[in-house]
Design a protein around this motif. Structure first.
Motif, short mmCIF file in Angstrom:
data_model
loop_
_atom_site.label_atom_id
_atom_site.label_comp_id
_atom_site.label_asym_id
_atom_site.label_seq_id
_atom_site.Cartn_x
_atom_site.Cartn_y
_atom_site.Cartn_z
N ALA A 109 0.83 -1.21 0.00
CA ALA A 109 0.00 0.00 0.00
C ALA A 109 0.86 1.26 0.00
CB ALA A 109 -0.93 -0.01 1.21
N ALA A 110 2.00 1.21 0.71
CA ALA A 110 2.89 2.37 0.73
C ALA A 110 3.48 2.63 -0.65
CB ALA A 110 4.01 2.13 1.75
N LEU A 111 3.79 1.57 -1.40
CA LEU A 111 4.29 1.73 -2.76
C LEU A 111 3.19 2.26 -3.68
CD1 LEU A 111 6.43 -1.51 -3.26
CD2 LEU A 111 7.27 0.80 -2.82
N ALA A 112 2.01 1.65 -3.59
CA ALA A 112 0.90 2.07 -4.45
C ALA A 112 0.52 3.52 -4.21
CB ALA A 112 -0.31 1.15 -4.21
N ALA A 113 0.62 3.98 -2.96
CA ALA A 113 0.29 5.37 -2.64
C ALA A 113 1.27 6.35 -3.28
CB ALA A 113 0.29 5.57 -1.12
N ARG A 114 2.42 5.85 -3.67
CA ARG A 114 3.44 6.68 -4.33
C ARG A 114 3.42 6.50 -5.84
NH1 ARG A 114 4.83 5.95 0.78
NH2 ARG A 114 6.07 7.53 1.84
N GLY A 115 2.33 5.99 -6.36
CA GLY A 115 2.17 5.92 -7.79
C GLY A 115 2.82 4.75 -8.47
N LEU A 116 3.01 3.64 -7.75
CA LEU A 116 3.66 2.47 -8.32
C LEU A 116 2.69 1.29 -8.39
CD1 LEU A 116 7.01 2.76 -6.33
CD2 LEU A 116 6.70 3.21 -8.77
N ASP A 117 2.63 0.64 -9.53
CA ASP A 117 1.94 -0.64 -9.64
C ASP A 117 2.83 -1.69 -8.98
OD1 ASP A 117 -0.39 0.06 -10.95
OD2 ASP A 117 0.39 -0.33 -12.95
N LEU A 133 11.63 3.13 2.68
CA LEU A 133 11.99 2.25 1.57
C LEU A 133 11.11 2.52 0.36
CD1 LEU A 133 13.69 -0.01 0.44
CD2 LEU A 133 12.20 -1.66 1.60
N ALA A 134 9.82 2.70 0.60
CA ALA A 134 8.90 3.03 -0.50
C ALA A 134 9.28 4.34 -1.15
CB ALA A 134 7.47 3.08 0.04
N ALA A 135 9.65 5.32 -0.36
CA ALA A 135 10.04 6.62 -0.91
C ALA A 135 11.33 6.50 -1.72
CB ALA A 135 10.22 7.63 0.22
N THR A 136 12.26 5.68 -1.26
CA THR A 136 13.51 5.47 -1.99
C THR A 136 13.25 4.87 -3.36
OG1 THR A 136 14.84 5.20 0.01
CG2 THR A 136 15.68 4.18 -2.00
N ILE A 137 12.39 3.87 -3.42
CA ILE A 137 12.07 3.24 -4.71
C ILE A 137 11.40 4.24 -5.64
CG2 ILE A 137 10.67 1.44 -5.81
CD1 ILE A 137 11.07 -0.20 -3.22
N ARG A 138 10.48 5.00 -5.10
CA ARG A 138 9.76 5.99 -5.92
C ARG A 138 10.71 7.05 -6.46
NH1 ARG A 138 8.15 9.32 -8.77
NH2 ARG A 138 6.12 10.36 -8.83
N SER A 139 11.59 7.56 -5.63
CA SER A 139 12.45 8.66 -6.05
C SER A 139 13.56 8.21 -6.99
CB SER A 139 13.08 9.36 -4.82
OG SER A 139 13.90 8.47 -4.11
N ARG A 140 14.10 6.99 -6.78
CA ARG A 140 15.21 6.52 -7.59
C ARG A 140 14.80 5.95 -8.93
NH1 ARG A 140 20.32 5.28 -5.34
NH2 ARG A 140 20.53 5.82 -3.14
N TYR A 141 13.65 5.29 -8.98
CA TYR A 141 13.36 4.46 -10.14
C TYR A 141 12.12 4.84 -10.94
CZ TYR A 141 16.78 1.40 -7.91
OH TYR A 141 17.91 0.91 -7.33
N SER A 142 11.29 5.71 -10.43
CA SER A 142 10.11 6.07 -11.22
C SER A 142 10.50 6.93 -12.41
CB SER A 142 9.10 6.83 -10.35
OG SER A 142 8.56 5.97 -9.38
N PRO A 143 9.88 6.72 -13.57
CA PRO A 143 10.20 7.53 -14.74
C PRO A 143 9.89 8.99 -14.48
CG PRO A 143 8.86 5.61 -15.34
CD PRO A 143 8.85 5.70 -13.85
N THR A 144 10.63 9.87 -15.10
CA THR A 144 10.38 11.31 -14.94
C THR A 144 9.23 11.74 -15.84
OG1 THR A 144 12.02 11.77 -16.65
CG2 THR A 144 12.78 11.77 -14.38
#
Length: 273
Positions: free
Chosen positions: A53-61, A262-273
């Protein structure tokens, strides 16, 4: 809400995955790979307050996969009476899982899941993901007398029972097969992390060329920071090891502060711009 998906391996095993869609516009995808003796449930795909849920809340499938013989991925191996090896997870399961999720998804491996991801990437069994997150990932190579003794006992139980009866002992939610345990404990006896055919997985780490992050817990006796760094240091594209003070082997997903960071790290490092 989690959706159940299926992935079919080349040898005919059906693996189960849970998908939780991003809240709002999807900004990327993550596939989570679980640890030994358990299944994907501790990632919390079916809980509103879990790691997924923490990942999904940051816009990640988010896709939570289960290897053969774990959780709903049954039967473990057609024609082998429930037996499988670590190599089966590397050569058959993870390629099927990756094929079932969006191209370029970040791969997050916890413990065993991280080892499978490293071995599969290093030996080119899967295409390069957008990123690699290794959480408390290490391999025991007989570094201490205590580890050698524990692995010898583990091997003896599996040989006597025909498998590692994890559930009967109340140690986890999934039994492990005899061949897998013999391979795992064999690494501890030989001091070498290899496939059953002798392929050197440790040496293959140098072939990994994707942005990677490695995380260890400061109070994790299964994967000490020094153990995690032996893996991370061999991956040239891996950031310096992050150590979470006070965290144990599963705390990275159970503690709110660690989970959110950890969820924030994944979102900031790897989400497309």
């Amino acid at each position: 809400m989690a959706e159940e998906l299926a992935a079919r391996t080349a040898d005919g095993v059906t693996l189960r995955l849970d998908r939780v869609r991003a809240q709002g516009e999807a900004r990327g995808a993550v596939v989570c790979l679980h640890a030994m003796m358990t299944d994907g449930r501790y990632f919390g795909a079916r809980r509103p307050d879990g790691f997924v849920a923490a990942l999904a809340a940051r816009g990640l499938d988010v896709y939570v996969a289960e290897f053969r013989g774990h959780g709903r991925s049954q039967p473990p191996h057609a024609g082998k009476d429930g037996d499988w090896s670590f190599d089966d997870l590397v050569e058959l399961d993870l390629p099927a899982i990756v094929a079932a999720v969006p191209p370029g998804a970040v791969v997050l491996g916890h413990s065993l899941g991280g080892l499978v991801a490293c071995a599969a990437l290093g030996t080119a069994r899967i295409p390069p993901p957008r990123g690699l997150v290794l959480v408390t990932t290490s391999v025991w190579l007989g570094e201490t007398r205590q580890r050698r003794a524990l692995m010898a006992a583990y091997r003896g139980v599996a040989q006597l029972a025909g498998k590692a009866p994890i559930r009967a002992f109340g140690l986890g939610s999934a039994d492990e097969s005899r061949t897998y345990v013999e391979q795992l404990t064999g690494w501890c006896r030989s001091g070498r992390w290899t496939s059953l055919r002798g392929l050197d997985y440790l040496a293959a780490l140098s072939a990994i060329d994707v942005p990677a992050v490695a995380i260890a817990g400061g109070r994790d006796w299964m994967c000490r920071p020094a153990d995690a760094d032996r893996i991370a240091a061999r991956i040239s594209t891996c950031a310096p090891l992050e150590v979470i003070a006070g965290a144990r082997h599963f705390d990275v997903f159970a503690r709110d502060d660690v989970r959110d960071a950890l969820a924030a790290t994944i979102r900031s490092r790897y989400s497309p711009t």
